[in-house]
Design a protein around this motif. Structure first.
Motif, PDB file in Angstrom:
ATOM      1  N   SER A  93      -5.039  11.274 -18.848  1.00 29.07           N
ATOM      2  CA  SER A  93      -5.265  10.160 -19.470  1.00 29.07           C
ATOM      3  C   SER A  93      -4.035  10.174 -17.760  1.00 29.07           C
ATOM      4  N   ASP A  94      -4.055   9.037 -17.667  1.00 29.84           N
ATOM      5  CA  ASP A  94      -2.861   8.508 -16.122  1.00 29.84           C
ATOM      6  C   ASP A  94      -1.748   9.618 -16.013  1.00 29.84           C
ATOM      7  N   ALA A  95      -1.256   9.310 -17.284  1.00 26.26           N
ATOM      8  CA  ALA A  95       0.603  10.011 -16.901  1.00 26.26           C
ATOM      9  C   ALA A  95       0.319  11.392 -16.678  1.00 26.26           C
ATOM     10  N   SER A  96      -0.509  12.056 -17.381  1.00 21.98           N
ATOM     11  CA  SER A  96      -0.634  13.542 -17.272  1.00 21.98           C
ATOM     12  C   SER A  96      -2.000  13.569 -15.551  1.00 21.98           C
ATOM     13  N   PHE A  97      -2.340  13.120 -15.802  1.00 25.46           N
ATOM     14  CA  PHE A  97      -3.149  12.643 -13.962  1.00 25.46           C
ATOM     15  C   PHE A  97      -1.948  12.864 -13.047  1.00 25.46           C
ATOM     16  N   GLU A  98      -0.626  11.574 -13.175  1.00 20.32           N
ATOM     17  CA  GLU A  98      -0.044  11.491 -12.803  1.00 20.32           C
ATOM     18  C   GLU A  98       1.297  12.801 -12.495  1.00 20.32           C
ATOM     19  N   GLU A  99       1.334  13.768 -13.288  1.00 20.77           N
ATOM     20  CA  GLU A  99       2.319  14.887 -13.295  1.00 20.77           C
ATOM     21  C   GLU A  99       1.620  16.057 -12.595  1.00 20.77           C
ATOM     22  N   VAL A 100      -0.646  15.704 -12.632  1.00 21.58           N
ATOM     23  CA  VAL A 100      -0.879  16.688 -11.698  1.00 21.58           C
ATOM     24  C   VAL A 100      -0.729  16.683  -9.897  1.00 21.58           C
ATOM     25  N   VAL A 101      -0.810  14.592  -9.690  1.00 24.77           N
ATOM     26  CA  VAL A 101      -0.229  15.129  -8.300  1.00 24.77           C
ATOM     27  C   VAL A 101       0.927  15.014  -8.301  1.00 24.77           C
ATOM     28  N   LYS A 102       1.880  15.091  -8.811  1.00 20.81           N
ATOM     29  CA  LYS A 102       3.341  15.105  -8.219  1.00 20.81           C
ATOM     30  C   LYS A 102       3.367  17.159  -8.142  1.00 20.81           C
ATOM     31  N   VAL A 103       2.353  17.883  -9.087  1.00 14.56           N
ATOM     32  CA  VAL A 103       2.035  18.715  -9.365  1.00 14.56           C
ATOM     33  C   VAL A 103       2.040  19.850  -7.764  1.00 14.56           C
ATOM     34  N   ILE A 104       0.573  19.560  -7.520  1.00 16.79           N
ATOM     35  CA  ILE A 104      -0.048  19.587  -6.162  1.00 16.79           C
ATOM     36  C   ILE A 104       0.197  19.479  -4.997  1.00 16.79           C
ATOM     37  N   GLU A 105       1.493  18.077  -5.265  1.00 17.58           N
ATOM     38  CA  GLU A 105       2.381  17.381  -3.834  1.00 17.58           C
ATOM     39  C   GLU A 105       3.175  18.563  -3.459  1.00 17.58           C
ATOM     40  N   ARG A 106       4.267  18.814  -4.769  1.00 15.00           N
ATOM     41  CA  ARG A 106       5.271  20.116  -4.220  1.00 15.00           C
ATOM     42  C   ARG A 106       4.576  20.942  -3.717  1.00 15.00           C
ATOM     43  N   GLN A 107       3.692  21.746  -4.198  1.00 19.76           N
ATOM     44  CA  GLN A 107       3.422  22.794  -3.929  1.00 19.76           C
ATOM     45  C   GLN A 107       3.284  22.802  -2.736  1.00 19.76           C
ATOM     46  N   ALA A 108       1.809  21.209  -1.824  1.00 19.47           N
ATOM     47  CA  ALA A 108       2.330  21.534  -0.615  1.00 19.47           C
ATOM     48  C   ALA A 108       3.185  21.766   0.237  1.00 19.47           C
ATOM     49  N   TYR A 109       4.298  20.695   0.048  1.00 17.31           N
ATOM     50  CA  TYR A 109       5.668  20.459   0.976  1.00 17.31           C
ATOM     51  C   TYR A 109       5.998  22.012   0.154  1.00 17.31           C
ATOM     52  N   VAL A 110       5.594  23.166  -0.672  1.00 11.27           N
ATOM     53  CA  VAL A 110       6.453  23.892  -0.545  1.00 11.27           C
ATOM     54  C   VAL A 110       5.271  25.289   0.649  1.00 11.27           C
ATOM     55  N   GLU A 111       4.286  25.087   0.543  1.00  7.98           N
ATOM     56  CA  GLU A 111       3.918  25.649   1.996  1.00  7.98           C
ATOM     57  C   GLU A 111       4.567  25.443   2.723  1.00  7.98           C
ATOM     58  N   GLN A 112       4.569  24.403   3.496  1.00  7.35           N
ATOM     59  CA  GLN A 112       4.872  23.777   4.521  1.00  7.35           C
ATOM     60  C   GLN A 112       6.244  23.882   5.058  1.00  7.35           C
ATOM     61  N   GLN A 113       7.072  23.862   3.836  1.00  2.28           N
ATOM     62  CA  GLN A 113       8.119  24.419   4.272  1.00  2.28           C
ATOM     63  C   GLN A 113       8.200  26.510   4.393  1.00  2.28           C
ATOM     64  N   MET A 114       7.362  26.593   4.086  1.00  4.37           N
ATOM     65  CA  MET A 114       7.302  28.612   3.606  1.00  4.37           C
ATOM     66  C   MET A 114       6.579  28.366   5.291  1.00  4.37           C
ATOM     67  N   ALA A 115       6.029  27.490   5.835  1.00  2.39           N
ATOM     68  CA  ALA A 115       5.038  28.571   7.273  1.00  2.39           C
ATOM     69  C   ALA A 115       6.509  27.843   7.990  1.00  2.39           C
ATOM     70  N   ALA A 116       6.306  26.905   8.061  1.00  3.75           N
ATOM     71  CA  ALA A 116       7.804  26.566   8.882  1.00  3.75           C
ATOM     72  C   ALA A 116       8.373  27.736   8.955  1.00  3.75           C
ATOM     73  N   LEU A 117       9.413  28.185   7.980  1.00  2.33           N
ATOM     74  CA  LEU A 117      10.325  29.192   7.938  1.00  2.33           C
ATOM     75  C   LEU A 117      10.164  30.425   8.437  1.00  2.33           C
ATOM     76  N   THR A 118       8.555  30.165   8.357  1.00  2.00           N
ATOM     77  CA  THR A 118       8.658  31.955   8.512  1.00  2.00           C
ATOM     78  C   THR A 118       8.217  31.435  10.058  1.00  2.00           C
ATOM     79  N   ALA A 119       7.960  30.530  10.331  1.00  2.00           N
ATOM     80  CA  ALA A 119       7.562  30.505  12.061  1.00  2.00           C
ATOM     81  C   ALA A 119       9.078  30.765  12.493  1.00  2.00           C
ATOM     82  N   PHE A 120       9.630  29.820  12.599  1.00  2.00           N
ATOM     83  CA  PHE A 120      10.875  29.600  12.832  1.00  2.00           C
ATOM     84  C   PHE A 120      11.260  32.033  12.527  1.00  2.00           C
TER      85      PHE A 120
END
Length: 72
Positions: A15-42
Motif C-alpha cells: 500500500s502507499d503507506a507501507s511503501f512510504e515506511e519502506v522508503v523511510k527505512v531505506i533512507e535511514r539506512q543510507a544515512y547511517v552508512e554515510q555517517q559510519m563511513a565519515a566516522l571511520t575515515a575520520f
C-alpha cells in the motif's frame, strides 16, 4: 534467500503507506552508512595521542556503551 525480483514484486504490492515506511527505512539506512563511513575515515587518521584523549574524555560519559578498560 529472497531474490531482487521477488523483493521488487513485494514492494510493488505494498500500500502507499507501507511503501512510504519502506522508503523511510531505506533512507535511514543510507544515512547511517554515510555517517559510519565519515566516522571511520575520520578515526583512521587519529594519532595515538588523539585516541587516548578521546578515550579519556568519553570514559565517564553516560552514553558510553562499553565499560572503561581500567574500570574495577
Amino acid at each position: 534467500m529472497t531474490t531482487r525480483e521477488e523483493i521488487k514484486a513485494k514492494i510493488d504490492a505494498l500500500s502507499d503507506a507501507s511503501f512510504e515506511e519502506v522508503v523511510k527505512v531505506i533512507e535511514r539506512q543510507a544515512y547511517v552508512e554515510q555517517q559510519m563511513a565519515a566516522l571511520t575515515a575520520f578515526a583512521e587518521d587519529w594519532t595515538p595521542e588523539e585516541q587516548a584523549a578521546w578515550d579519556e574524555g568519553t570514559k565517564r560519559r553516560p552514553w558510553r556503551t562499553t565499560p572503561a578498560e581500567d574500570a574495577s
